[in-house]
Every structure is written in structure tokens, then in C-alpha cells.
Motif scaffolding. Sequence first.
Motif, PDB file in Angstrom:
ATOM      1  N   SER A 172       0.855  -1.181   0.000  1.00  0.00           N
ATOM      2  CA  SER A 172       0.000   0.000   0.000  1.00  0.00           C
ATOM      3  C   SER A 172       0.890   1.230   0.000  1.00  0.00           C
ATOM      4  CB  SER A 172      -0.911   0.023   1.230  1.00  0.00           C
ATOM      5  OG  SER A 172      -1.618   1.255   1.279  1.00  0.00           O
ATOM      6  N   GLN A 173       0.507   2.192  -0.804  1.00  0.00           N
ATOM      7  CA  GLN A 173       1.248   3.455  -0.861  1.00  0.00           C
ATOM      8  C   GLN A 173       0.423   4.605  -0.289  1.00  0.00           C
ATOM      9  OE1 GLN A 173       4.489   3.699  -1.840  1.00  0.00           O
ATOM     10  NE2 GLN A 173       4.365   1.471  -1.915  1.00  0.00           N
ATOM     11  N   THR A 174      -0.652   4.285   0.442  1.00  0.00           N
ATOM     12  CA  THR A 174      -1.604   5.325   0.858  1.00  0.00           C
ATOM     13  C   THR A 174      -1.877   5.339   2.353  1.00  0.00           C
ATOM     14  OG1 THR A 174      -3.492   3.868   0.432  1.00  0.00           O
ATOM     15  CG2 THR A 174      -2.738   5.235  -1.416  1.00  0.00           C
ATOM     16  N   VAL A 175      -0.919   4.943   3.158  1.00  0.00           N
ATOM     17  CA  VAL A 175      -1.131   4.874   4.601  1.00  0.00           C
ATOM     18  C   VAL A 175      -0.818   6.241   5.239  1.00  0.00           C
ATOM     19  CG1 VAL A 175      -0.510   3.713   6.753  1.00  0.00           C
ATOM     20  CG2 VAL A 175      -0.536   2.424   4.593  1.00  0.00           C
ATOM     21  N   PRO A 176      -1.835   6.885   5.842  1.00  0.00           N
ATOM     22  CA  PRO A 176      -1.607   8.190   6.461  1.00  0.00           C
ATOM     23  C   PRO A 176      -0.514   8.141   7.529  1.00  0.00           C
ATOM     24  CG  PRO A 176      -3.943   7.785   6.243  1.00  0.00           C
ATOM     25  CD  PRO A 176      -3.249   6.495   5.896  1.00  0.00           C
ATOM     26  N   GLY A 177       0.393   9.106   7.449  1.00  0.00           N
ATOM     27  CA  GLY A 177       1.484   9.192   8.399  1.00  0.00           C
ATOM     28  C   GLY A 177       2.697   8.375   7.993  1.00  0.00           C
ATOM     29  N   LEU A 178       2.504   7.468   7.040  1.00  0.00           N
ATOM     30  CA  LEU A 178       3.594   6.600   6.602  1.00  0.00           C
ATOM     31  C   LEU A 178       3.949   6.893   5.142  1.00  0.00           C
ATOM     32  CD1 LEU A 178       5.311   4.251   7.785  1.00  0.00           C
ATOM     33  CD2 LEU A 178       3.668   2.695   6.763  1.00  0.00           C
ATOM     34  N   ASN A 179       2.995   6.694   4.232  1.00  0.00           N
ATOM     35  CA  ASN A 179       3.241   6.910   2.803  1.00  0.00           C
ATOM     36  C   ASN A 179       2.596   8.198   2.279  1.00  0.00           C
ATOM     37  OD1 ASN A 179       2.228   3.782   3.150  1.00  0.00           O
ATOM     38  ND2 ASN A 179       4.262   3.956   2.254  1.00  0.00           N
ATOM     39  N   VAL A 180       1.584   8.674   2.968  1.00  0.00           N
ATOM     40  CA  VAL A 180       0.930   9.937   2.623  1.00  0.00           C
ATOM     41  C   VAL A 180       0.860  10.771   3.899  1.00  0.00           C
ATOM     42  CG1 VAL A 180      -0.423   8.974   0.689  1.00  0.00           C
ATOM     43  CG2 VAL A 180      -1.428   9.037   2.980  1.00  0.00           C
ATOM     44  N   PRO A 181       0.771  12.083   3.749  1.00  0.00           N
ATOM     45  CA  PRO A 181       0.803  12.936   4.943  1.00  0.00           C
ATOM     46  C   PRO A 181      -0.399  12.743   5.861  1.00  0.00           C
ATOM     47  CG  PRO A 181       0.936  14.252   2.924  1.00  0.00           C
ATOM     48  CD  PRO A 181       0.670  12.844   2.521  1.00  0.00           C
ATOM     49  N   TYR A 182      -0.168  12.999   7.141  1.00  0.00           N
ATOM     50  CA  TYR A 182      -1.249  13.207   8.090  1.00  0.00           C
ATOM     51  C   TYR A 182      -1.038  14.621   8.624  1.00  0.00           C
ATOM     52  CZ  TYR A 182      -4.278  13.593  11.973  1.00  0.00           C
ATOM     53  OH  TYR A 182      -5.250  14.076  12.805  1.00  0.00           O
ATOM     54  N   GLU A 183      -2.015  15.478   8.405  1.00  0.00           N
ATOM     55  CA  GLU A 183      -1.932  16.864   8.843  1.00  0.00           C
ATOM     56  C   GLU A 183      -2.742  17.042  10.117  1.00  0.00           C
ATOM     57  OE1 GLU A 183      -1.474  18.703   4.338  1.00  0.00           O
ATOM     58  OE2 GLU A 183      -3.414  18.872   5.359  1.00  0.00           O
ATOM     59  N   GLU A 184      -2.045  17.361  11.196  1.00  0.00           N
ATOM     60  CA  GLU A 184      -2.717  17.575  12.479  1.00  0.00           C
ATOM     61  C   GLU A 184      -3.643  18.781  12.382  1.00  0.00           C
ATOM     62  OE1 GLU A 184       0.285  18.129  15.444  1.00  0.00           O
ATOM     63  OE2 GLU A 184       1.171  16.159  15.098  1.00  0.00           O
ATOM     64  N   PRO A 185      -4.715  18.790  13.161  1.00  0.00           N
ATOM     65  CA  PRO A 185      -5.583  19.967  13.183  1.00  0.00           C
ATOM     66  C   PRO A 185      -4.815  21.188  13.685  1.00  0.00           C
ATOM     67  CG  PRO A 185      -6.546  18.165  14.468  1.00  0.00           C
ATOM     68  CD  PRO A 185      -5.170  17.739  14.070  1.00  0.00           C
ATOM     69  N   LEU A 186      -5.106  22.334  13.105  1.00  0.00           N
ATOM     70  CA  LEU A 186      -4.427  23.562  13.514  1.00  0.00           C
ATOM     71  C   LEU A 186      -4.990  24.115  14.815  1.00  0.00           C
ATOM     72  CD1 LEU A 186      -4.079  25.317  10.040  1.00  0.00           C
ATOM     73  CD2 LEU A 186      -2.317  24.094  11.350  1.00  0.00           C
ATOM     74  N   GLU A 187      -6.304  24.001  14.998  1.00  0.00           N
ATOM     75  CA  GLU A 187      -6.949  24.525  16.205  1.00  0.00           C
ATOM     76  C   GLU A 187      -7.994  23.542  16.724  1.00  0.00           C
ATOM     77  OE1 GLU A 187      -8.300  28.592  15.938  1.00  0.00           O
ATOM     78  OE2 GLU A 187      -6.800  29.012  14.410  1.00  0.00           O
ATOM     79  N   PRO A 188      -7.531  22.391  17.239  1.00  0.00           N
ATOM     80  CA  PRO A 188      -8.511  21.423  17.743  1.00  0.00           C
ATOM     81  C   PRO A 188      -9.224  21.951  18.987  1.00  0.00           C
ATOM     82  CG  PRO A 188      -6.306  20.742  18.344  1.00  0.00           C
ATOM     83  CD  PRO A 188      -6.163  21.942  17.446  1.00  0.00           C
ATOM     84  N   LEU A 189     -10.436  21.498  19.164  1.00  0.00           N
ATOM     85  CA  LEU A 189     -11.189  21.812  20.372  1.00  0.00           C
ATOM     86  C   LEU A 189     -10.422  21.295  21.587  1.00  0.00           C
ATOM     87  CD1 LEU A 189     -13.843  22.693  21.774  1.00  0.00           C
ATOM     88  CD2 LEU A 189     -14.726  20.404  21.276  1.00  0.00           C
ATOM     89  N   VAL A 190      -9.877  20.100  21.445  1.00  0.00           N
ATOM     90  CA  VAL A 190      -9.109  19.478  22.518  1.00  0.00           C
ATOM     91  C   VAL A 190      -8.176  18.437  21.893  1.00  0.00           C
ATOM     92  CG1 VAL A 190     -10.822  17.668  22.990  1.00  0.00           C
ATOM     93  CG2 VAL A 190      -9.296  18.401  24.813  1.00  0.00           C
ATOM     94  N   ILE A 191      -7.049  18.224  22.552  1.00  0.00           N
ATOM     95  CA  ILE A 191      -6.121  17.165  22.161  1.00  0.00           C
ATOM     96  C   ILE A 191      -6.178  16.105  23.246  1.00  0.00           C
ATOM     97  CG2 ILE A 191      -3.707  16.542  21.745  1.00  0.00           C
ATOM     98  CD1 ILE A 191      -3.266  19.501  20.897  1.00  0.00           C
ATOM     99  N   VAL A 192      -6.515  14.886  22.864  1.00  0.00           N
ATOM    100  CA  VAL A 192      -6.470  13.773  23.814  1.00  0.00           C
ATOM    101  C   VAL A 192      -5.294  12.890  23.410  1.00  0.00           C
ATOM    102  CG1 VAL A 192      -8.913  13.841  24.430  1.00  0.00           C
ATOM    103  CG2 VAL A 192      -8.214  12.417  22.556  1.00  0.00           C
TER     104      VAL A 192
END
Length: 183
Positions: A136-156
Motif C-alpha cells: 500500500s502506498q496510501t497509509v496516512p502518516g507513513l506513505n501519505v501525509p497526516y496533517e494535524e488539526p491547527l486549532e482542535p477543540l481538545v487534544i487527547v
Amino acid sequence: MAWAVWFTGLPGSGKTTVARETEKQLASAGIRVRRLELDQIRKVITPEPKYTEEERRMAYAALAYMAKLLTDEGINVLIDATGNLRQYREVARRLIPDYAEVYVRCPMDLSMEREAHRKASHAPRNIYEKGKTGKSQTVPGLNVPYEEPLEPLVIVDTSKKLPEESGKQASEAILKKLGGSHG
């Protein structure tokens, strides 16, 4: 007015577990919610997913629209989906006036470990292994980006908190910010 909250994070970070715990916490506070789990919805939208950029864009847009329809009817929504690119989540933000994100943070190594041992039938299995071996070439965080939220309500942070604690943290933030629309 009803609201929608998107639970986003890496695959294996604990999004579904935290969203379910949050749903329980909100229910005990008398708040009715509907949880939309993309892994379940995808079985209808794309029964044999390829996880291409185009397919993801369509699936996330459909998910955001479903959430909008529910909030229009006065039903609060918890969205359980990776939504690895901010642009996917921005569709929901544009459609839904009372919208927020919960960032389910978990280190990649722990997410990979959890995903490898996941027993849930609702989600694809061994995605990190497939990504590492080239299947697979489409795994978020591994082969494709994972973009964290800029202004999350909360981070758990699920590497530091139990699911019940994470759900409580998320439900308290939702109630404080979005209120207790009983839907």
C-alpha cells in the motif's frame, strides 16, 4: 442548534475507542448524538476501496454532507475518521456552523503496534505492515501525509490516558464549547 465534532488522528491512534467513550459520556449527560464511522460508511460508498486521493476526497465529502444533514435535523454528530488532510475536514467546517475537531494524538510507533493487534472488524487490517512492505502506498502518516488539526477543540493523548479518561476529556470540552444541545 446541533453540532458536529470530528475525531481525527493516525490509524490505530484510538479514534473509534475515544469517540465511543465520548458518546457514552455525552449520553450519560443526556446529550443525544449519532456517531458516523467512516470505516463502516466506506463499505457502502466504496466496497473495494483503493484509498486514492480522489476516492478519499469523495468519501470524506460524503461523510461531511451526512453530518450536515443530521445537524440540520437537530442531531449532534461525532465523526470518526482519520481525515488525514486538513482539506477533507475543512469541507465539514464549511458545511456545519457548529463544528470542531478532537485530535486523538498518539505516537506513530504506538499507533502501529495497536493497529497490528486490532481485533475490530470495522476497520482495515495490517495497514501499516502493507505500507512498510510496499503493498500500500496510501497509509496516512507513513506513505501519505497526516496533517494535524491547527486549532482542535481538545487534544487527547491516548498514549498517556485510558480510553475512559480520553472520552471524559473530549465530552467535557464539547459540552463547554458547543453546549448541550439535546438533539
